[in-house]
Every structure is written in structure tokens, then in C-alpha cells.
Design an enzyme around this catalytic site. Structure first.
Site, PDB file in Angstrom:
ATOM      1  N   GLY A  13     -27.935  95.382 111.023  1.00 44.57           N
ATOM      2  CA  GLY A  13     -27.038  95.452 110.074  1.00 44.57           C
ATOM      3  C   GLY A  13     -26.458  94.074 109.418  1.00 44.57           C
ATOM      4  N   SER A  14     -27.414  93.205 109.183  1.00 43.25           N
ATOM      5  CA  SER A  14     -26.987  92.177 108.567  1.00 43.25           C
ATOM      6  C   SER A  14     -26.263  92.371 107.445  1.00 43.25           C
ATOM      7  CB  SER A  14     -28.331  91.117 108.381  1.00 43.25           C
ATOM      8  OG  SER A  14     -29.016  91.452 107.557  1.00 43.25           O
ATOM      9  N   ASN A  15     -26.891  93.214 106.626  1.00 41.01           N
ATOM     10  CA  ASN A  15     -26.186  93.427 105.334  1.00 41.01           C
ATOM     11  C   ASN A  15     -24.679  93.864 105.434  1.00 41.01           C
ATOM     12  OD1 ASN A  15     -27.853  93.116 102.740  1.00 41.01           O
ATOM     13  ND2 ASN A  15     -29.304  94.019 104.053  1.00 41.01           N
ATOM     14  N   LEU A  84     -33.294 103.670 106.459  1.00 39.82           N
ATOM     15  CA  LEU A  84     -34.798 103.766 106.200  1.00 39.82           C
ATOM     16  C   LEU A  84     -35.100 105.088 106.118  1.00 39.82           C
ATOM     17  CD1 LEU A  84     -36.054 100.989 108.497  1.00 39.82           C
ATOM     18  CD2 LEU A  84     -35.715 100.894 106.134  1.00 39.82           C
ATOM     19  N   LYS A  85     -34.024 106.124 105.780  1.00 40.41           N
ATOM     20  CA  LYS A  85     -34.435 107.523 105.825  1.00 40.41           C
ATOM     21  C   LYS A  85     -33.927 108.198 104.467  1.00 40.41           C
ATOM     22  CE  LYS A  85     -35.979 108.087 110.175  1.00 40.41           C
ATOM     23  NZ  LYS A  85     -37.494 108.532 110.334  1.00 40.41           N
ATOM     24  N   ASN A 101     -28.164 101.477  96.867  1.00 39.32           N
ATOM     25  CA  ASN A 101     -29.212 101.003  98.105  1.00 39.32           C
ATOM     26  C   ASN A 101     -29.614  99.536  97.511  1.00 39.32           C
ATOM     27  OD1 ASN A 101     -31.094 101.403  99.860  1.00 39.32           O
ATOM     28  ND2 ASN A 101     -32.572 101.303  98.400  1.00 39.32           N
ATOM     29  N   HIS A 103     -32.501  96.904  97.908  1.00 38.58           N
ATOM     30  CA  HIS A 103     -33.964  96.980  98.192  1.00 38.58           C
ATOM     31  C   HIS A 103     -34.580  95.487  98.242  1.00 38.58           C
ATOM     32  CE1 HIS A 103     -38.158  98.545  98.173  1.00 38.58           C
ATOM     33  NE2 HIS A 103     -38.165  97.367  97.143  1.00 38.58           N
ATOM     34  N   ASP A 144     -36.477 104.776  94.613  1.00 37.07           N
ATOM     35  CA  ASP A 144     -36.434 103.537  94.361  1.00 37.07           C
ATOM     36  C   ASP A 144     -36.288 103.476  92.917  1.00 37.07           C
ATOM     37  OD1 ASP A 144     -38.276 101.857  96.838  1.00 37.07           O
ATOM     38  OD2 ASP A 144     -36.062 102.193  96.783  1.00 37.07           O
TER      39      ASP A 144
HETATM   40  C1  GRF Z   1     -32.920  94.390 104.702  1.00 31.86           C
HETATM   41  O1  GRF Z   1     -34.307  93.702 104.184  1.00 31.86           O
HETATM   42  C2  GRF Z   1     -32.678  95.203 103.623  1.00 31.86           C
HETATM   43  O2  GRF Z   1     -33.018  94.965 102.084  1.00 31.86           O
HETATM   44  C3  GRF Z   1     -33.553  96.541 103.793  1.00 31.86           C
HETATM   45  O3  GRF Z   1     -33.291  96.736 105.063  1.00 31.86           O
HETATM   46  C4  GRF Z   1     -33.534  95.427 105.721  1.00 31.86           C
HETATM   47  C5  GRF Z   1     -32.573  95.213 107.082  1.00 31.86           C
HETATM   48  O4  GRF Z   1     -31.291  95.197 106.623  1.00 31.86           O
HETATM   49  N1  GRF Z   1     -33.049  97.848 102.993  1.00 31.86           N
HETATM   50  P1  GRF Z   1     -30.204  94.940 107.642  1.00 31.86           P
HETATM   51  O5  GRF Z   1     -30.408  93.482 108.136  1.00 31.86           O
HETATM   52  O6  GRF Z   1     -30.192  96.250 108.593  1.00 31.86           O
HETATM   53  O7  GRF Z   1     -28.945  94.919 106.702  1.00 31.86           O
END
Ligand code: GRF
Length: 202
Positions: A13-15, A84-85, A101, A103, A144
């Protein structure tokens, strides 16, 4: 009224955190729900720590479950951030033009089936291209291939590994996603950024 966002996650979840920090104090948009296909995704705890409803799907393939959860929180825009799903087709049609999304590459290159996470950066390093970056795009049935709304470019440096490149791209993601979400909130709908962002920082 602020744009109401649902953020879908699968991992750390860093984003999500970068987006929450960028929206702190914003009257334009707020994250009202975090959803995951994994009940133990650390990203759900990042939301809970901030008092944001965080729910794991019973069945992430069930469009009706998605739509019920999104309606309950009156969600305007869905943001896939490390999700990721596949999004069920019924959700894509109900929220057409309102699912983003991020990417970790410069689409249309290095996208498509199997191109996620580490696999992307390994392919980029192996290809020898001088740049990589991140893309935020609309999600449609082609996944994508949806309309690109924003890109952020970073250099691929001599000696880069997939890990060093992943870290540099992730830093760009954390700036790109909030920029696209805030532009969508200001316009009332997802809109393309005026120009690509580029970060030379290592
Ligand atoms: C990131 O590289 C994002 O681009 C991809 O999943 C990875 C993990 O993201 N879609 P996060 O740290 O869980 O937000």
C-alpha cells in the site's frame, strides 16, 4: 463536495499512503474506502490506522459484491493501486471512465499479461531501454490498454538491477498517482495531465 475515492490494494500500500498524504487537507477528494482481495494485506492496516473503512472482498470476482460495497460508500472514482486481480467486467461497465490503474512502466511498452511488479522491471533492464517510469490509465476490458492519463519518466542507469529500478519507479508513482487523482477531482472526472512528468532523481 469532495470526489469520493475507493482505493483497491493487494499488498503493502505505498501508493495508497502516498495518495492519502497528498490528499491531506484537500477539499477536492477524499479516500472513503479501501478494498483488497487479501484480508491480510498490510495496506488495509494503513487505512485503518487513518480511520478509513477497509474491507476485504468475500469474492473479488463477484461484480455484485463490488457494486454493493462501492454504492454503500457512494464512491465516485475507483483507484487500483497495487491491485493484482482483474476487475470484474460488470464493474468496468458500471464505472466506465471512472476506474484508474497505476502501472510501473511506460505503457504501452512493458504491459499486458504477466507484466506486474518485479517482472516489469526485469524486462525493462533486460531490454536495455534508457528510460522507464509509471503510467496512470483508465481501466477498460483491455486492462493495460485503457486511455493513458499521465506518465512519469525516470532514467534507467548503468548497473541498474530490477530492484534499483523498481525503487526509482516507485518514487515516481508516488508523485504521479496523486497528480492524476487531483486533476480528476478538479475537473470532476479523469482527465489527461497536460504533460508527462519526468524525474531525474535517482
Ligand atoms: C507498485 O509498483 C504499483 O505500480 C503496482 O503494484 C506495486 C505495489 O504498489 N501496481 P503498493 O506499494 O502496494 O502501492
Amino acid at each position: 463536495m469532495p470526489m469520493r475515492l475507493a482505493v483497491c490494494v493487494s499488498g503493502r500500500g505505498s501508493n495508497l499512503v502516498a495518495l492519502l498524504e497528498a490528499l491531506t487537507g484537500s477539499a477536492e477528494a477524499e479516500v472513503v474506502l479501501v478494498l483488497s482481495n487479501k484480508a491480510d494485506a498490510p495496506a488495509l492496516d494503513r487505512a485503518r490506522e487513518r480511520g478509513i473503512p477497509a474491507e476485504a472482498f468475500e469474492n473479488f470476482r463477484d461484480a455484485a459484491e463490488w457494486l454493493e460495497r462501492l454504492a454503500r460508500h457512494q464512491v465516485d472514482l475507483v483507484v487500483l493501486a497495487g491491485y493484482l486481480k482483474l476487475v470484474p467486467a460488470g464493474v468496468i461497465s458500471a464505472y466506465r471512465g471512472r476506474i484508474l490503474n497505476i502501472h510501473p512502466a511506460l505503457l504501452p511498452d512493458f504491459g499486458g499479461p504477466g507484466m506486474y511488479g518485479h517482472h516489469v522491471h526485469e524486462a525493462v533492464v533486460r531490454s536495455g531501454v534508457p528510460f522507464s517510469g509509471a503510467t496512470v490509465h483508465l481501466v477498460d476490458e483491455e486492462y493495460d490498454r485503457g486511455e493513458i492519463l499521465g506518465q512519469a519518466r525516470v532514467p534507467v542507469l548503468p548497473g541498474d538491477t530490477a530492484d534499483t529500478l523498481a525503487a526509482r519507479v516507485l518514487g515516481a508513482e508516488h508523485r504521479l498517482l496523486p497528480a492524476v487523482v487531483l486533476a480528476a477531482a478538479a475537473a470532476g472526472r479523469p482527465v489527461p495531465l497536460p504533460a508527462p512528468l519526468s524525474f531525474s532523481s535517482h
